[in-house]
Every structure is written in C-alpha cells, then in structure tokens.
Design a protein around this motif. Structure first.
Motif, PDB file in Angstrom:
ATOM      1  N   HIS A  88      15.497 -25.544  28.235  1.00 46.95           N
ATOM      2  CA  HIS A  88      14.685 -25.609  27.022  1.00 46.95           C
ATOM      3  C   HIS A  88      13.627 -24.512  27.058  1.00 46.95           C
ATOM      4  CE1 HIS A  88      16.335 -29.693  27.038  1.00 46.95           C
ATOM      5  NE2 HIS A  88      15.965 -29.809  25.775  1.00 46.95           N
ATOM      6  N   ARG A 111      17.873 -24.866  24.431  1.00 45.31           N
ATOM      7  CA  ARG A 111      17.357 -25.531  23.236  1.00 45.31           C
ATOM      8  C   ARG A 111      15.937 -25.022  22.996  1.00 45.31           C
ATOM      9  NH1 ARG A 111      20.434 -29.419  21.191  1.00 45.31           N
ATOM     10  NH2 ARG A 111      18.699 -30.352  20.048  1.00 45.31           N
ATOM     11  N   ASP A 158      15.470 -26.053  17.405  1.00 44.65           N
ATOM     12  CA  ASP A 158      16.081 -27.368  17.566  1.00 44.65           C
ATOM     13  C   ASP A 158      15.097 -28.513  17.340  1.00 44.65           C
ATOM     14  OD1 ASP A 158      18.857 -26.641  18.598  1.00 44.65           O
ATOM     15  OD2 ASP A 158      17.553 -25.529  19.978  1.00 44.65           O
ATOM     16  N   ARG A 159      13.817 -28.285  17.632  1.00 41.11           N
ATOM     17  CA  ARG A 159      12.823 -29.334  17.459  1.00 41.11           C
ATOM     18  C   ARG A 159      11.467 -28.686  17.206  1.00 41.11           C
ATOM     19  NH1 ARG A 159      12.928 -34.623  18.729  1.00 41.11           N
ATOM     20  NH2 ARG A 159      14.844 -34.296  19.951  1.00 41.11           N
ATOM     21  N   HIS A 382      11.859 -36.503  25.437  1.00 39.37           N
ATOM     22  CA  HIS A 382      12.816 -35.779  24.619  1.00 39.37           C
ATOM     23  C   HIS A 382      13.560 -34.716  25.437  1.00 39.37           C
ATOM     24  CE1 HIS A 382      12.041 -37.568  20.718  1.00 39.37           C
ATOM     25  NE2 HIS A 382      10.755 -37.532  20.990  1.00 39.37           N
ATOM     26  N   GLU A 386      17.712 -34.768  25.814  1.00 42.56           N
ATOM     27  CA  GLU A 386      18.518 -33.651  25.310  1.00 42.56           C
ATOM     28  C   GLU A 386      19.307 -32.929  26.407  1.00 42.56           C
ATOM     29  OE1 GLU A 386      15.705 -32.397  21.488  1.00 42.56           O
ATOM     30  OE2 GLU A 386      16.051 -30.981  23.135  1.00 42.56           O
TER      31      GLU A 386
END
Length: 387
Positions: A88, A111, A158-159, A382, A386
């Motif tokens: 991430h 991500r 993605d977020r 999170h 993920e």
C-alpha cells in the motif's frame, strides 16, 4: 495472509510532531517506510526538515519539486518503492494532486490511499467561477489542472481518507471509496499538566486571571475578530486573552491588532510564539479556548485540529457551528452560532461566572475517538483487510 507493507508519503511530516501516526501503525505490527521532503515550501519559503530520528519505522528524505500543493513531486521515489516493495502507498495529499499521480506511476501494483480535507462541492464549473470572480488568469489554468487530476484520481486511488461526514459524501459522489478518520492528536504530548507546571507556564506568560485563548491560523475565515468583539462585551469580567502568532505578521494580524487597540484591550492580550510540540503547555495555561470559525461561499471549517488537542488537555472548548466543528466536538464543550457576537459573549460570560474550566468528559471523549492511536487502528484494520 500477507502482512501489509505501508509506504507513507507525507508532506505534513516535514514537522516531526506529525509522525506519531506512523509510530502507532508500526506498533500494531505493520512495517512502515515513511518518505518526507528534505525541504518543504511552507509560508512562502523553503524550510529544511528538522533532524529527528525515526522510531519504529524507516525514514527517507527526498527532494521536493514545485511550490504548489497540487503539483509537488518527489525526486528518487522510484528507488524507495523498488527497495521497500509496499503493498500500500498512503499519500497525505489530496487525491487531485500530482503527488498521488506519481505514487501510482512508481508503484502500479500497490493499493493507493489518499487524504482529503475537502468538505465542499468540487467541479470544474465551480473552480472556473471562482477564478473568474477573482479575475486571476492563473486560476483558470489551475482549475483545468485540478479537473484533470480529479478525473485521474477516479482511476488510480483505491481509498480516500476523509475528515468529516461532508467530506465522505463528497468523495463517494466522485465514485471513490471513502473512510473517515480523525487527524489524531498524540496523547503523549496533549494531556493535562500537573497543577504546579500549569501555574509555572501561566507565570511565565504573566497570566493572573481566567484565560480565554485562541490557537491557530490568523485568517479572516477563522473569525478571530468576532471573538475580540465578544470579549469587548464582557470587559467587566476579569479575563485575559491568549493568542498564538506562529505564522508571523499578515494583513489580518495587523487588522486584529488595530481592533484590539481601538477597543482599548491591549493590556489584556498576550501574544506568544510556539512550536507545535510545545502547544500543549499553552493550551494547559488556558481556561477556555475558542474556535470562532466563519463559513464563506468558498470555505467552511474542515476539521479544527485544535479542538481535539484542547479537549485532550482537559480544558473547556468553545466552537462555532461552522463545518465540521460540531462533529469533531462530538457533543462535548460548548457551541455557538457562527458570527453571533452577542451569543458568544453571553456564553463566555456564563462560563467565567461559573469558574469551572477542567473538562474530564471532553478529555475522555478525545482519547477514545480522536487520538492518533484511534486513527492508526482504523487504518491498520483496512490495511489488513485489503492484503
């Protein structure tokens, strides 16, 4: 399950006090590589990043290009990504920024998370209207670039971490996944001082009466002039006004100083300067802290970080009903209608008459809901989900 590996790109961590989030994520067992600019363009000038050793995370300083928050890029980011191999990447930059776009370019398989404080509708039409109203040609180009970056974010991010319900609704309307988090305070720094230490800070500042304070940026939308007018209406009460001046002189600062002199309040006002990591001392010296923000057609309070810090110090918090202030306060402290001088004056007068300023309930609320530990827990949950 693979353990998540977080590469964090943070402009705000130019100030070491803002790195507590990554200390807490690391404490939850997630490897963290933090990338911070070697120098950051703040307040119209380049400032070197202070020398501060990392804790339970890796730290890399890279050169930053660009002076605009939407067009910043980091030199050498690809090498850091190749060495760390993150699952991430988290950028504490708005999703409509070149920093976020660069992160996806150097790590297409990771991500990508971003952060936004935006809480008002965004569109090319709105931005162009603002540019035309201000008659600034550069604003038109800026609006076009922002619209391009916003479209790019829909495909790459993605977020998005948001700071308020309004911000969450805004991001979801763009078709992106939103997760609301606090911009957590560090409970190691923001906590009540022993009474002897609190008395020493007050003596250092020459504070001998109940203290009403304002901490934060000195700009018109922060409504400090409203607070000064309210103080003038309760000049018969025994108060002193404490205000920080950490951003230096500005046109609005000069306006405030002229207002104070015109009202004959100069002998009841104390200005001070402080680093963020020392702010808890001054918050503890206060009795009542006011955030009198004023909404405008282009802005409303996005979070109000001072709120959680003051509550964590156990002092009385007063805020206007601008933007996210009531949401962050969470039913603690005291609210007044923004711009209501008479209402604020009455509220402050009543609090002074009562004379009880410690607020343990607000402190407990802040610790449970607004700390950097809580922010880290949400993010770590999170990250694991993920991976």
């Amino acid at each position: 399950m693979t353990t998540p590996r977080l590469l964090a790109i943070s402009l705000s961590c130019h100030e070491p006090v803002n790195r507590a989030l990554f200390r807490e994520i690391g404490a939850l067992g997630i490897p963290v590589q933090l990338v911070v600019p070697r120098r950051h363009f703040v307040g119209g000038q380049w400032r070197d990043t202070p020398d501060f050793p990392p804790e339970n995370y890796e730290l890399t300083l890279l050169d930053l290009t660009g002076t605009n928050q939407r067009t910043h890029r980091l030199q050498g980011l690809q090498g850091v990504v190749d060495a760390f191999q993150p699952t991430h990447i988290y950028c504490d930059s708005d999703p409509a920024s070149m920093m976020v776009r660069q992160a996806k370019q150097v790590a297409p398989n990771a991500r990508l998370w971003s952060l936004t404080a935006e809480n008002m509708p965004q569109s090319l039409g709105i931005d162009l209207k603002k540019a035309l109203e201000t008659r600034q040609p550069a604003g038109i180009a800026s609006a076009l670039v922002k619209a391009w970056l916003r479209r790019s974010a829909r495909r790459k991010v993605d977020r998005v971490l948001t700071l308020s319900q309004d911000g969450t609704a805004l991001i979801e309307a763009m078709g992106l996944t939103a997760t609301q988090v606090p911009i957590g305070f560090d409970p190691r720094l923001f906590q009540p001082l022993p009474e002897a230490e609190r008395a020493a800070v007050r003596a250092e500042l020459g504070l001998t009466r109940p203290v009403i304070a304002y901490f934060g940026r000195q700009t018109p939308e922060k409504g400090i002039h409203v607070l000064i007018d309210a103080l003038d209406r309760i000049r018969d009460r025994p108060w002193q006004f404490l205000i920080d001046d950490f951003i230096g002189a500005s046109g609005y600062t000069a306006q405030l100083q002229a207002q104070i002199e015109r009202l004959g309040l100069s002998d009841r006002v104390t200005f001070f300067e402080s680093r963020h990591e020392d702010m808890a001392r001054y918050m503890n010296a206060a009795d009542i802290v006011v955030l009198p923000s004023l909404s405008t057609p282009k802005w409303k309070e996005q979070y109000g970080r001072v709120i959680q810090e003051v509550m964590a110090c156990g002092r009385t918090m007063v805020g206007s009903r601008s933007g996210a202030i009531p949401e962050v306060m969470g039913g603690q402290g005291h609210l007044f209608d923004e711009g209501d001088v008479a209402g604020l004056a009455k509220l402050l007068g009543d609090l002074l008459d009562k004379g009880q300023y410690a607020d343990e309930a607000a402190r407990n609320y802040a610790l449970a809901n607004l700390s950097v530990n809580r922010q880290a827990e949400i993010m770590a949950g999170h990250l694991r989900a993920e991976t």
